[in-house]
Design an enzyme around this catalytic site. Structure first.
Site, PDB file in Angstrom:
ATOM      1  N   TYR A 142       0.861  -1.190   0.000  1.00  0.00           N
ATOM      2  CA  TYR A 142       0.000   0.000   0.000  1.00  0.00           C
ATOM      3  C   TYR A 142       0.889   1.228   0.000  1.00  0.00           C
ATOM      4  O   TYR A 142       1.798   1.344   0.831  1.00  0.00           O
ATOM      5  CB  TYR A 142      -0.886  -0.008   1.249  1.00  0.00           C
ATOM      6  CG  TYR A 142      -1.803   1.197   1.366  1.00  0.00           C
ATOM      7  CD1 TYR A 142      -2.879   1.373   0.501  1.00  0.00           C
ATOM      8  CD2 TYR A 142      -1.585   2.161   2.346  1.00  0.00           C
ATOM      9  CE1 TYR A 142      -3.718   2.470   0.610  1.00  0.00           C
ATOM     10  CE2 TYR A 142      -2.427   3.257   2.470  1.00  0.00           C
ATOM     11  CZ  TYR A 142      -3.490   3.404   1.594  1.00  0.00           C
ATOM     12  OH  TYR A 142      -4.319   4.500   1.708  1.00  0.00           O
ATOM     13  N   ASP A 230       9.272   2.559  -0.290  1.00  0.00           N
ATOM     14  CA  ASP A 230       8.242   3.209   0.522  1.00  0.00           C
ATOM     15  C   ASP A 230       8.509   2.818   1.972  1.00  0.00           C
ATOM     16  O   ASP A 230       8.139   1.725   2.418  1.00  0.00           O
ATOM     17  CB  ASP A 230       6.852   2.750   0.059  1.00  0.00           C
ATOM     18  CG  ASP A 230       5.740   3.370   0.904  1.00  0.00           C
ATOM     19  OD1 ASP A 230       6.039   3.900   1.999  1.00  0.00           O
ATOM     20  OD2 ASP A 230       4.579   3.295   0.494  1.00  0.00           O
ATOM     21  N   LYS A 258       4.883   8.939   8.979  1.00  0.00           N
ATOM     22  CA  LYS A 258       4.535   8.422  10.309  1.00  0.00           C
ATOM     23  C   LYS A 258       5.521   8.886  11.390  1.00  0.00           C
ATOM     24  O   LYS A 258       5.330   9.951  11.949  1.00  0.00           O
ATOM     25  CB  LYS A 258       4.404   6.907  10.260  1.00  0.00           C
ATOM     26  CG  LYS A 258       3.345   6.491   9.192  1.00  0.00           C
ATOM     27  CD  LYS A 258       2.623   5.246   9.538  1.00  0.00           C
ATOM     28  CE  LYS A 258       1.799   4.715   8.383  1.00  0.00           C
ATOM     29  NZ  LYS A 258       0.398   5.051   8.430  1.00  0.00           N
TER      30      LYS A 258
HETATM   31  N1  HOZ Z   1      -1.974   3.301   5.933  1.00  0.00           N
HETATM   32  C1  HOZ Z   1      -2.147   3.121   7.307  1.00  0.00           C
HETATM   33  C2  HOZ Z   1      -2.485   1.748   7.618  1.00  0.00           C
HETATM   34  N2  HOZ Z   1      -1.542   0.841   7.214  1.00  0.00           N
HETATM   35  C3  HOZ Z   1      -3.133   3.973   7.985  1.00  0.00           C
HETATM   36  C4  HOZ Z   1      -3.713   5.082   7.264  1.00  0.00           C
HETATM   37  C5  HOZ Z   1      -5.122   4.849   7.007  1.00  0.00           C
HETATM   38  O1  HOZ Z   1      -5.388   4.228   5.972  1.00  0.00           O
HETATM   39  O2  HOZ Z   1      -5.913   5.279   7.823  1.00  0.00           O
END
Ligand code: HOZ
Length: 418
Positions: A142, A230, A258
């Site tokens: 992702y 990433d 993050k």
């Molecule tokens: N991408 C994050 C979870 N792996 C959190 C962001 C979200 O989608 O709220």
């Protein structure tokens, strides 16, 4: 204050799905989310006054634990001087220097507001640098919600069982090639970049197979394509140099997020100076942002980085290793097949007989069992991610006795669902 169900009902009337980001919605585990009133250290309290040991930790943004005094003080002090100027500040320079010092492949850095902005711009930059359009991504990884990168995405896309997103024109993904994780793909000479989570942490936690990252580096070099790591999750989380230092593979571009924002909206991308210099205003690749390098976010980021040293990372990894071993033992003793991968301070939980190595094996794990385990744990005051396709984030504020208690409660939870 309202109660959780009442707030969710009201939220659903004014916010689509009742949440501002889909993975919060409990879609794959059932029920509705708890609404957080406050948080401190390893704990969150919901609006009903219930306390949970929190392994979500803002999806990895809070490595020091919630409401860390050093971060709060830095933000409070910065706020007194104004919250946004639309002009450069010294803290942006300090943070870019701090990133470059820790992640040497980031010879130049640009600060943005979210991981999505970082990956979206890194891909645009790779296309601008190579004059090519094709992008290779891996199923289950992702990279935020930019059009070109949503295909076979992990995280909320995986949680909701979607192949991608409606509203993305076919033309936007025509040059996106999706291939299986942990297999080095053929990289043809029309490929601009290969983008990868060096440790996949959005389909649950899936470590890179030996040689995978090195193979990507070689394949990109041979094809003249750029390799993008990433590291939004792994950056400053698995160690100060990120996964690229852990595995000894140097990408051309890196995306960070993050941890460097300390819980405020901040992300970054960086890499080879010759490539980064193609960005506007010096070069032809455009990217911009009113709040980029925001004074509060950079203050938080600098405070977090100052609090992290090798000792902190060793402690975090040691505790995660212990927690992983305890969870494996107690869940197995309850008669359930489980895989608990651990990479540095990151953990995953798959109810699966076989190790999980890619998106297909992640999807083959027992999601219904995860949902029942999740609720058993939540009932006992332990907040795990509300999806089997996410990682657990113990923080430096999780004391050893809370990790032991988590394992004890996991034993009871596993027995209850066995
Ligand atoms: N991408 C994050 C979870 N792996 C959190 C962001 C979200 O989608 O709220």
């Amino acid at each position: 204050m309202g109660d959780n169900s009442e707030l969710f009902k009201r939220a659903s009337e004014v916010i689509p799905g009742g949440v501002d980001s889909p993975v919060r919605a409990f879609g794959s585990v059932g029920g509705h989310p708890y609404f957080v009133a406050r948080a401190e250290g390893c704990y969150v309290w919901d609006v009903e006054g219930r306390r949970y040991v929190d392994y979500v930790q803002s999806w990895g943004a809070s490595i020091l634990g919630h409401a860390d005094r050093r971060v709060i003080e830095a933000v409070r002090s910065a706020a007194g001087d104004g919250t946004s100027y639309g002009a450069p500040t010294e803290r942006e320079v300090l943070l870019a220097e701090a990133i470059r010092e820790r992640v040497p492949s980031c010879q130049k850095v640009r600060l943005v507001n979210s991981g999505t902005e970082a990956t979206m711009t890194a891909v645009r930059l790779a296309r601008g640098a190579t004059g090519r359009d094709r992008v290779i991504k891996f199923a289950g990884c992702y990279h935020g919600h930019a059009d070109a990168l949503l295909a076979a995405g992990g995280s909320g896309i995986a949680t909701l069982g979607l192949p991608g997103s409606a509203g993305v024109p076919a033309s936007a993904v025509a040059d996106t090639v999706v291939v299986p994780y942990n297999v080095v793909p053929d990289v043809a000479e029309d490929v601009a970049c290969v983008i990868v989570e060096p440790v996949a942490a959005n389909m649950g936690l899936v470590p890179p197979a030996p040689g995978f990252l090195e193979g990507l580096r070689d394949a990109c070099d041979q094809a003249g394509a750029l390799l993008i790591f990433d590291e939004v999750i792994t950056g400053f989380r698995v160690g100060s140099g990120g996964a690229q230092a852990m595995f000894g593979v140097r990408p051309d571009l890196s995306c960070l997020g993050k941890v460097i924002g300390g819980g405020l909206p901040l992300a970054a991308f960086g890499g080879r100076a010759d490539v980064m210099d193609l960005l506007a205003p010096d070069g032809p690749v455009y990217q911009a942002g009113t709040l980029s390098g925001n004074p509060l976010a950079t203050a938080a980021g600098l405070a977090v980085l100052a609090a992290l040293d090798d000792g902190a990372y060793r402690m975090l990894a040691g505790r995660a290793e212990e927690l992983g071993a305890w969870l494996t033992d107690v869940i197995t003793e309850a008669g359930l097949a489980v895989q608990v991968p651990v990479v540095g301070p990151l953990l995953g939980v798959f109810f699966s007989e076989a190790p999980v190595t890619d998106y297909d094996s992640a999807k083959a794990a027992d999601g219904d069992r995860y949902a029942r385990f999740f609720h058993q744990m939540l009932d006992r005051g332990i907040a795990l991610p509300p999806s089997p396709f996410e990682a657990l984030f113990p923080s430096l504020a999780h004391p050893k006795d809370e990790l032991e208690r988590t394992a004890d409660l996991a034993a009871a939870a596993a027995r209850a669902i066995a």
